[in-house]
Design a protein around this motif. Structure first.
Motif, short mmCIF file in Angstrom:
data_model
loop_
_atom_site.label_atom_id
_atom_site.label_comp_id
_atom_site.label_asym_id
_atom_site.label_seq_id
_atom_site.Cartn_x
_atom_site.Cartn_y
_atom_site.Cartn_z
N LEU A 181 0.96 -0.96 -0.01
CA LEU A 181 -0.12 -0.24 0.06
C LEU A 181 0.78 0.71 0.11
O LEU A 181 0.41 2.52 -0.52
N PHE A 182 1.97 1.35 0.70
CA PHE A 182 3.05 3.02 0.47
C PHE A 182 3.56 2.35 -0.55
O PHE A 182 4.05 3.79 -0.76
N ALA A 183 4.35 1.01 -1.16
CA ALA A 183 4.68 1.77 -2.69
C ALA A 183 3.94 1.94 -3.65
O ALA A 183 4.26 2.53 -4.58
N VAL A 184 2.42 1.71 -3.29
CA VAL A 184 2.44 1.91 -4.93
C VAL A 184 0.58 2.38 -4.71
O VAL A 184 -0.26 2.11 -3.58
N PRO A 185 1.22 3.85 -4.47
CA PRO A 185 -1.00 4.62 -3.95
C PRO A 185 -1.46 4.29 -5.10
O PRO A 185 -2.30 4.35 -5.42
N ASP A 186 -1.24 4.16 -6.09
CA ASP A 186 -1.66 3.76 -7.59
C ASP A 186 -2.42 3.03 -7.78
O ASP A 186 -1.48 1.60 -8.23
N ARG A 187 -3.65 2.60 -7.92
CA ARG A 187 -4.25 1.11 -8.60
C ARG A 187 -3.45 -0.02 -7.51
O ARG A 187 -3.26 -0.73 -8.40
N PRO A 188 -3.49 0.35 -6.18
CA PRO A 188 -3.36 -1.02 -4.94
C PRO A 188 -3.55 -2.01 -5.41
O PRO A 188 -3.03 -3.61 -5.12
#
Length: 813
Positions: A328-335
């Motif tokens: 969730l932290f590393a991939v804020p877009d389209r998680p």
């Protein structure tokens, strides 16, 4: 940030200053919202004064967070970008101020932890874990990147580690842990949620798409909520927090004086925000800290693991899904889409049929579930349900793999080589690099060929670490060759092993010197002969030739004084193994061979009287000693005289009526296997043991000793119908009353056989005894060729009773 503390014999996951175990979801490990003081605004670059279009802030920026929360971490980063303070204060031990610069090193890769330990007692320790998604870690990295000062403001570790039995604080939290509140649970309940984690995820972790333009907007609301809780519940059952917060206020005052009120930001647990904003005097705060115990403390960075973050006890941080949080932290877009892609990749790597269509359908299902459940985005619960239904065909078996590899994960952090460490740790790091034996969080097995120099050195290192109680590797049974030149190890590096290394540092500055000193100390402290022989074996396996003289002296002294045959029998197997391994490792074991031969001779002489007058439990123990000594003698250097004398001792036991049946039966079986007892003599001894004059329990014990356990007795009975017929004839002649007494022994004896052996024995017995058809020799018992239906039908009444049916044939049997 609150640590997870450890005192010798008891680990905790409580807060700083709390060396007692806190329940999952305690104030500091499960409550980490975000907050700011009312009136907080933004400032310009460090020392610049103000930002265009925004009013200058009034007072320090208090950012209350949940430790290890990706939403909190993003919010903290946004708030710091907006305010740009000159100093960032972190909830953590002030002793770490000198280590904070290492966080900017390229070799530093989270998860990592600050480790504090008492210098005089390294086992007394505490950890402060940081993940990539920890708000404190984000704040530290932001400050270092923007030239802001970083200070830790929590209670010093020197006080925390000294409080092994703390008297400061309210004793009610020890006596009545049910009085502790979980602030997140309280807020979730007020919001109508029955799951605190789901509420937190909805409000904080998944709110990125609906975040306010003002990065401090959500902070004020949570600060107000925490203030209300503190007004209602006071310290909430965490009385020691009052002491911690007093120290934090003192550090905050000092920073405000140094940098100015508007250029200071504080990152701490949201539970503490109301206390830091409260008006108090420095005198009152110092009074709370007066008289705290203190110890000299060492501090360093150590690697951490996601698996440790996921544990709620010991050194864990109480996070259920660190892998998911990092995503969730590393991939804020389209998680959700990216997560499903990762899951599909993992399952495909495990040879499961997962297509792009599965990914698309899983995303759609997760989003539909989120909408039905009224959630802003699909969370871990929705993605897990979708993966189970679409990619795992409803099975939890592949889903467990997803939980283990992705939701939790086996990530092990890294720290720079120049981080402070005890000399022993540096030597261990050097050996690990030289032997290409990298510590890893994932469990793996390695096969070592001791004929190869590098593998032999690896083996010595692992054995030395085991002797120092650093359990990096555990020996396991190998799948390949069973020769003594091979070893199999199961390796997994756990973060607390750094504490074990620090503890072992009192024995020496290198692994070899520390292991030698530890072995010599254990030899002098050992009180039993078995302990010393086991230590001698460890020294040979670890290649500690310098320790052997001390160990051998202690061994000779204990062997000379110990007259208990059981103790001697326990000691001999380790010596025999040591001699075998000594040959493989080219170690001089002449002195060890002399001691082993002496022990074997003393066991032989003392065995007959030691086996007389034993009860059932003592007889079972002695039977185990008999097996162990017999096996050990086969490993000793060739000594025909000793072997012959041992065989005579066994023959004496087999024919002595005063010896318990289980020992007599076992002695006869060992002689039979060695070819020192022919089949006719074995049958004669069994006939005597199973005669009507022998008590049934003693006869059953003889059977157990002769054919019981994993000795291969089942196959012996299959191939020698005479022996099976003797057992059958005895068993059918036992009275009903006596049968109840011997049944446990018989069940233990025959239940250890493999299924195929039991089936074959049943088929033989069902044919019934028939000497004429089974064997041509007159008078030799055996079994008929065809089934004796009357004999086989005798079991039907018992089966009807067990199955609860009147007609077994009608029931389909």
């Amino acid at each position: 940030m609150a640590p997870v503390a450890s005192v010798p014999g008891r680990g905790t996951d409580g807060h700083v200053g709390d060396v007692t175990s806190a329940p999952a979801g305690g104030a500091d490990e499960s409550v980490r919202p975000v907050a700011s003081v009312p009136g907080g605004g933004t400032a310009g670059p460090v020392g610049s004064g103000s930002r265009a279009g925004r009013a200058r802030a009034e007072g320090p920026l208090l950012l209350g967070v949940r430790h290890h929360g990706p939403g909190s971490a993003r919010a903290v980063r946004a708030a710091l970008d907006d305010r740009r303070p000159a100093a960032v204060l972190i909830e953590g031990p002030p002793e770490a101020d000198g280590l904070v610069e290492l966080a900017a090193d390229q070799a530093m890769r989270p998860p990592v932890a600050l480790l504090a330990h008492a210098v005089d007692d390294p086992g007394r320790s505490a950890f402060w874990p940081f993940a990539a998604f920890s708000p404190e870690w984000v704040a530290i990295r932001w400050a270092l990147a923007h030239g802001a000062a970083v200070r830790f403001i929590d209670l010093p570790a020197a006080h925390t580690l000294a409080a092994t039995d703390p008297t400061w604080g309210d004793g009610d939290e020890e006596l009545h842990p049910e009085l502790r509140i979980d602030p997140v649970a309280e807020l979730a309940d007020a919001a109508g949620y029955d799951d605190p984690e789901r509420w937190w995820e909805d409000v904080i972790e998944l709110r990125g798409a609906t975040a306010s333009a003002d990065p401090t907007a959500p902070f004020a609301a949570l600060a107000e909520a925490m203030g209300s809780l503190r007004e209602t519940h006071g310290h909430g059952g965490h009385a020691r927090d009052l002491v911690r917060e007093a120290y934090m206020r003192l550090r905050l005052r000092a920073a405000r004086k140094e940098f100015g009120d508007d250029d200071v930001a504080v990152v701490c647990g949201a539970w503490h925000v109301p206390a830091l904003a409260r008006k108090t005097t420095a005198t009152a705060d110092r009074a709370l800290l007066k008289g705290l115990p203190k110890v000299k403390t060492g501090m360093t960075w150590v690697p951490w693991t996601h698996r440790r973050l996921a544990r709620r006890s010991g050194y864990g941080a109480g996070i259920d899904a660190p892998g998911w949080y990092e995503h969730l932290f590393a991939v804020p877009d389209r998680p959700v889409e990216r997560w499903m892609t990762k899951v599909a990749g993992l399952l495909r790597a495990e040879d499961r049929l997962v297509s792009p269509a599965h990914v698309i359908e899983s995303v759609r299902l997760a989003e539909t579930l989120a909408a039905m459940r009224g959630r802003p985005l699909a969370g871990l619960g929705e993605t897990t349900d979708a993966v189970r239904a679409v990619m795992c065909d409803g099975s939890d078996v592949p889903l467990d793999l997803v939980r283990d590899r992705l939701v939790v994960g086996d990530i092990l952090g890294e720290v720079p080589a120049d981080a402070p460490a005890v000399p022993l740790q540096r030597d261990l790091d050097r050996l690990q690099r030289g032997l290409r034996l990298k510590p890893e969080a994932v469990q793996r097995e390695v096969e070592l060929d001791l004929r190869k120099e590098n593998d032999a050195a690896r083996s010595r290192l692992l054995h030395r670490l085991r002797l120092l109680s650093v359990g990096w590797g555990e020996p396991v049974a190998g799948r390949g060759s069973t020769g003594t030149f091979r070893e199999s190890w199961r390796l997994r590096w756990e973060p607390e092993l750094h504490v074990r290394v620090a503890e072992a540092g009192v024995w020496g500055t290198t692994v070899a010197s520390a292991a030698t000193a530890r072995a010599e100390s254990r030899a002098l402290e050992a009180t039993s002969l078995a302990d010393v022989t086991s230590l001698a074996e460890q020294c040979l396996l670890a290649g500690l030739g310098e320790a052997l003289p001390v160990v051998m002296t202690a061994l000779a002294d204990r062997a000379a004084l110990d007259t208990d045959v059981g103790h001697l029998a326990q000691a001999l197997p380790a010596l025999a193994r040591s001699l075998r391994y000594g040959d493989v490792r080219a170690t001089d074991t002449a002195a060890l061979a002399e001691v082993a031969a002496g022990l074997a001779e003393r066991i032989r002489v003392g065995l007959p009287p030691a086996c007389t007058g034993l009860d059932a439990d003592a007889a079972a123990d002695m039977r185990g000693h008999l097996d162990a000594v017999h096996t050990a003698l086969a490993l000793l250097p060739d000594n025909a005289g000793l072997t012959d004398r041992w065989a005579r001792a066994l023959r004496g036991l087999a024919g002595r009526d005063s010896v318990p049946g289980v020992i007599r039966g076992r002695a006869a079986r060992l002689l039979l296997d060695e070819g020192r007892l022919d089949e006719d003599e074995a049958a004669r001894l069994m006939g005597l043991a199973l005669s009507p004059a022998t008590p049934p329990t003693d006869a059953a014990a003889w059977i157990e000793g002769f054919v019981g356990g994993a000795s291969g007795g089942g196959m012996l009975l299959v191939h020698d119908e005479r022996l099976l017929a003797l057992v059958d004839a005895w068993l059918t002649g036992v009275t009903g009353e006596a049968f109840i007494d011997v049944l446990p022994l018989l069940r233990r004896t025959f239940s250890a056989y493999e299924t195929g052996v039991r089936r074959t024995l049943g088929e033989l017995v069902a044919r019934g005894p028939s000497a004429a058809t089974a064997r041509p020799q007159a008078g030799t018992p055996g079994f008929a060729v065809h089934l004796d239906e009357e004999r086989a039908d005798a079991v039907l009444p018992v089966l009807r009773m067990l199955l609860g049916v009147d007609d077994l044939v009608g029931a389909g049997t």
